[in-house]
Design a protein around this motif. Structure first.
Motif, PDB file in Angstrom:
ATOM      1  N   GLY A  52      33.955-101.707   2.061  1.00 46.49           N
ATOM      2  CA  GLY A  52      33.120-101.402   0.909  1.00 46.49           C
ATOM      3  C   GLY A  52      33.300-102.418  -0.201  1.00 46.49           C
ATOM      4  N   SER A  53      32.571-102.219  -1.287  1.00 44.10           N
ATOM      5  CA  SER A  53      32.638-103.149  -2.412  1.00 44.10           C
ATOM      6  C   SER A  53      33.377-102.580  -3.616  1.00 44.10           C
ATOM      7  N   SER A  54      33.730-101.305  -3.572  1.00 45.15           N
ATOM      8  CA  SER A  54      34.381-100.667  -4.720  1.00 45.15           C
ATOM      9  C   SER A  54      35.880-100.924  -4.724  1.00 45.15           C
ATOM     10  N   ASN A  55      36.469-100.839  -5.906  1.00 44.73           N
ATOM     11  CA  ASN A  55      37.905-101.006  -6.058  1.00 44.73           C
ATOM     12  C   ASN A  55      38.634 -99.737  -5.609  1.00 44.73           C
ATOM     13  N   PRO A  56      39.935 -99.855  -5.349  1.00 39.91           N
ATOM     14  CA  PRO A  56      40.706 -98.647  -5.013  1.00 39.91           C
ATOM     15  C   PRO A  56      40.620 -97.618  -6.134  1.00 39.91           C
ATOM     16  N   GLN A  57      40.629 -96.341  -5.762  1.00 42.07           N
ATOM     17  CA  GLN A  57      40.542 -95.279  -6.758  1.00 42.07           C
ATOM     18  C   GLN A  57      41.251 -94.030  -6.258  1.00 42.07           C
ATOM     19  N   GLN A  58      41.558 -93.155  -7.183  1.00 41.11           N
ATOM     20  CA  GLN A  58      42.133 -91.852  -6.856  1.00 41.11           C
ATOM     21  C   GLN A  58      41.000 -90.839  -6.786  1.00 41.11           C
ATOM     22  N   GLN A  59      40.846 -90.201  -5.647  1.00 42.78           N
ATOM     23  CA  GLN A  59      39.801 -89.194  -5.488  1.00 42.78           C
ATOM     24  C   GLN A  59      40.437 -87.810  -5.436  1.00 42.78           C
ATOM     25  N   VAL A  60      39.875 -86.889  -6.194  1.00 41.35           N
ATOM     26  CA  VAL A  60      40.446 -85.546  -6.295  1.00 41.35           C
ATOM     27  C   VAL A  60      39.710 -84.582  -5.361  1.00 41.35           C
ATOM     28  N   TYR A  61      40.506 -83.850  -4.589  1.00 42.71           N
ATOM     29  CA  TYR A  61      39.979 -82.819  -3.692  1.00 42.71           C
ATOM     30  C   TYR A  61      40.606 -81.489  -4.082  1.00 42.71           C
ATOM     31  N   LYS A  62      39.841 -80.415  -3.967  1.00 46.17           N
ATOM     32  CA  LYS A  62      40.336 -79.078  -4.271  1.00 46.17           C
ATOM     33  C   LYS A  62      40.454 -78.279  -2.980  1.00 46.17           C
ATOM     34  N   ILE A  63      41.645 -77.718  -2.763  1.00 45.02           N
ATOM     35  CA  ILE A  63      41.935 -76.986  -1.528  1.00 45.02           C
ATOM     36  C   ILE A  63      42.448 -75.586  -1.858  1.00 45.02           C
ATOM     37  N   ASP A  64      41.997 -74.613  -1.098  1.00 41.18           N
ATOM     38  CA  ASP A  64      42.500 -73.238  -1.229  1.00 41.18           C
ATOM     39  C   ASP A  64      43.783 -73.132  -0.419  1.00 41.18           C
ATOM     40  N   LEU A  65      44.897 -72.975  -1.093  1.00 43.83           N
ATOM     41  CA  LEU A  65      46.190 -72.916  -0.413  1.00 43.83           C
ATOM     42  C   LEU A  65      46.338 -71.674   0.461  1.00 43.83           C
ATOM     43  N   ASN A  66      45.533 -70.649   0.211  1.00 39.24           N
ATOM     44  CA  ASN A  66      45.580 -69.463   1.066  1.00 39.24           C
ATOM     45  C   ASN A  66      45.006 -69.731   2.450  1.00 39.24           C
ATOM     46  N   GLU A  67      44.292 -70.834   2.584  1.00 39.07           N
ATOM     47  CA  GLU A  67      43.691 -71.199   3.867  1.00 39.07           C
ATOM     48  C   GLU A  67      44.266 -72.502   4.397  1.00 39.07           C
ATOM     49  N   CYS A  68      45.483 -72.819   3.970  1.00 42.43           N
ATOM     50  CA  CYS A  68      46.095 -74.099   4.334  1.00 42.43           C
ATOM     51  C   CYS A  68      47.570 -73.898   4.649  1.00 42.43           C
ATOM     52  N   GLY A  69      48.108 -74.737   5.517  1.00 37.59           N
ATOM     53  CA  GLY A  69      49.530 -74.694   5.832  1.00 37.59           C
ATOM     54  C   GLY A  69      50.376 -75.108   4.642  1.00 37.59           C
ATOM     55  N   PRO A  70      51.694 -75.004   4.739  1.00 38.73           N
ATOM     56  CA  PRO A  70      52.569 -75.232   3.582  1.00 38.73           C
ATOM     57  C   PRO A  70      52.894 -76.691   3.283  1.00 38.73           C
ATOM     58  N   MET A  71      52.600 -77.602   4.201  1.00 37.29           N
ATOM     59  CA  MET A  71      52.998 -78.993   4.021  1.00 37.29           C
ATOM     60  C   MET A  71      51.838 -79.863   3.524  1.00 37.29           C
ATOM     61  N   VAL A  72      52.183 -80.982   2.911  1.00 37.13           N
ATOM     62  CA  VAL A  72      51.168 -81.912   2.413  1.00 37.13           C
ATOM     63  C   VAL A  72      50.295 -82.409   3.560  1.00 37.13           C
ATOM     64  N   LEU A  73      50.887 -82.614   4.729  1.00 35.76           N
ATOM     65  CA  LEU A  73      50.092 -83.063   5.869  1.00 35.76           C
ATOM     66  C   LEU A  73      49.045 -82.019   6.252  1.00 35.76           C
ATOM     67  N   ASP A  74      49.372 -80.738   6.119  1.00 39.68           N
ATOM     68  CA  ASP A  74      48.393 -79.680   6.399  1.00 39.68           C
ATOM     69  C   ASP A  74      47.181 -79.821   5.482  1.00 39.68           C
ATOM     70  N   ALA A  75      47.444 -80.133   4.221  1.00 38.09           N
ATOM     71  CA  ALA A  75      46.348 -80.289   3.261  1.00 38.09           C
ATOM     72  C   ALA A  75      45.493 -81.512   3.606  1.00 38.09           C
ATOM     73  N   LEU A  76      46.145 -82.606   3.990  1.00 38.13           N
ATOM     74  CA  LEU A  76      45.402 -83.818   4.349  1.00 38.13           C
ATOM     75  C   LEU A  76      44.516 -83.575   5.569  1.00 38.13           C
TER      76      LEU A  76
END
Length: 273
Positions: free
Chosen positions: A53-77
Motif C-alpha cells: 500500500g501507499s499509507s504509512n504505518p498506523q495504529q488501528q483500533v478494534y473493539k472486541i467483546d471479551l465475553n465471546e473471546c478467549g483469555p489470551m491476547v492471541l485469542d483476541a487477534l
C-alpha cells in the motif's frame, strides 16, 4: 389453575405468584444478563502496515467483546482476523508457548501472545511488532538476520574423537546434563534479542542474547570437544563483548531464562584462555 409454584407457596404460607409473572420475571432476568454480557467491550490498538500500500504505518483500533473471546491476547487477534479484519497479519502456531511464533510487543513489553493474558481492567491493549526489527507486514517481522546469527554459533554437537566400538551415543552423567538447564529451554522467539539496546544499535555485528545463550549451551555441554574454538569464535567487542548486562533480555524472556547470566559465564571462561 394448579401450578408447582402455587403448591410451594401454599406450603410456605405465602400467596402464590402466577405462572405469567414468574415467566415475566425470568425473561427480565435473562435480558439483564444478556445486556451485562454484551457490555464487556475491550479495545485493541494494533500496528498495521502493508508494504503493497501507499499509507504509512498506523495504529488501528478494534473493539472486541471479551465475553465471546478467549483469555489470551492471541485469542483476541484470531477473533479479529476471523470476524472483523481478515487482512490482519501475524504469526502463530502451537498456542502453547513452545514454538515462539507469536512473539510481539504487548503493552510495551515483548512476549508471546499465546501466554499473555488480556488485561481486562485496562481500557486498551497495545499490540506492536517486535521492536527494532524490519517489519514485513503488520505484526510479522523479518527474522533472517536473527536466525543467521544463531546458525553462526554452530548450535550442534561437535566432537574430535570417534565413538568406541559398539557405542552408539555420546553419553553424559545426570550431573553434567543439569548444567544445560536454563539454556536448552530457549525457543528462539527473539523476545530477548529484540529487547536488547546493544542489538538495536549493532544488529549486523552483535550476535545478541539468544545466539550467545545457545553458544554457551554447547560450550557447557560435556560431550562437545570444541570448547576453546567456540570461545575464540565469539570473542571480540562486537560479539560477546558488546553485552553490557542491562538484563532487558531476561525481563523479556517468556520462558524465564537469563541470557545475561550465560554471557557472564562465557566471559569468565574466555578470561581463562
Amino acid at each position: 389453575m394448579f401450578t408447582a409454584a402455587g403448591a410451594i407457596a401454599k406450603r410456605l404460607g405465602r400467596p402464590a405468584a402466577s405462572a405469567v409473572s414468574i415467566r415475566a420475571s425470568a425473561t427480565a432476568s435473562d435480558s439483564a444478563l444478556g445486556q451485562e454480557k454484551s457490555s464487556n467491550i475491550k479495545e485493541f490498538s494494533i500496528y498495521r502496515w502493508n508494504p503493497d500500500g501507499s499509507s504509512n504505518p498506523q495504529q488501528q483500533v478494534y473493539k472486541i467483546d471479551l465475553n465471546e473471546c478467549g483469555p489470551m491476547v492471541l485469542d483476541a487477534l484470531i477473533k479479529i482476523k476471523n470476524e472483523v479484519d481478515q487482512g490482519l497479519t501475524f504469526r502463530r502456531s502451537c498456542r502453547e508457548g513452545i514454538c515462539g511464533s507469536c512473539a510481539m510487543n504487548i503493552n510495551g513489553k515483548n512476549g508471546l501472545a499465546c501466554l499473555t493474558k488480556i488485561e481486562k481492567d485496562a481500557a486498551q491493549t497495545s499490540v506492536l511488532p517486535l521492536p527494532h526489527m524490519y517489519v514485513i507486514k503488520d505484526l510479522v517481522v523479518d527474522l533472517t538476520n536473527f536466525y543467521q546469527q544463531y546458525k553462526s554459533v554452530e548450535p550442534w554437537l561437535k566432537t574430535k574423537t570417534m565413538l568406541e566400538a559398539g557405542q552408539k551415543e555420546h553419553l553424559q552423567s545426570k550431573k553434567e546434563r543439569l548444567k544445560l538447564d536454563g539454556m536448552y529451554e530457549c525457543i528462539l522467539c527473539a523476545c530477548c534479542t529484540s529487547s536488547c539496546p546493544s542489538y538495536w544499535w549493532n544488529p549486523e555485528k552483535f550476535l545478541g542474547p539468544a545466539a550467545l545463550l545457545h553458544a554457551h549451551r554447547w560450550i557447557a555441554d560435556s560431550r562437545d570437544e570444541y570448547t576453546r574454538e567456540r570461545l575464540e569464535a565469539i570473542a571480540g567487542d562486537y560479539k560477546v563483548g558488546r553485552c553490557h548486562t542491562i538484563r532487558n533480555c531476561e525481563n523479556a524472556c517468556p520462558k524465564g531464562l537469563s541470557p545475561a547470566n550465560q554471557i557472564i559465564k562465557i566471559k569468565a571462561l574466555q578470561n581463562t584462555l
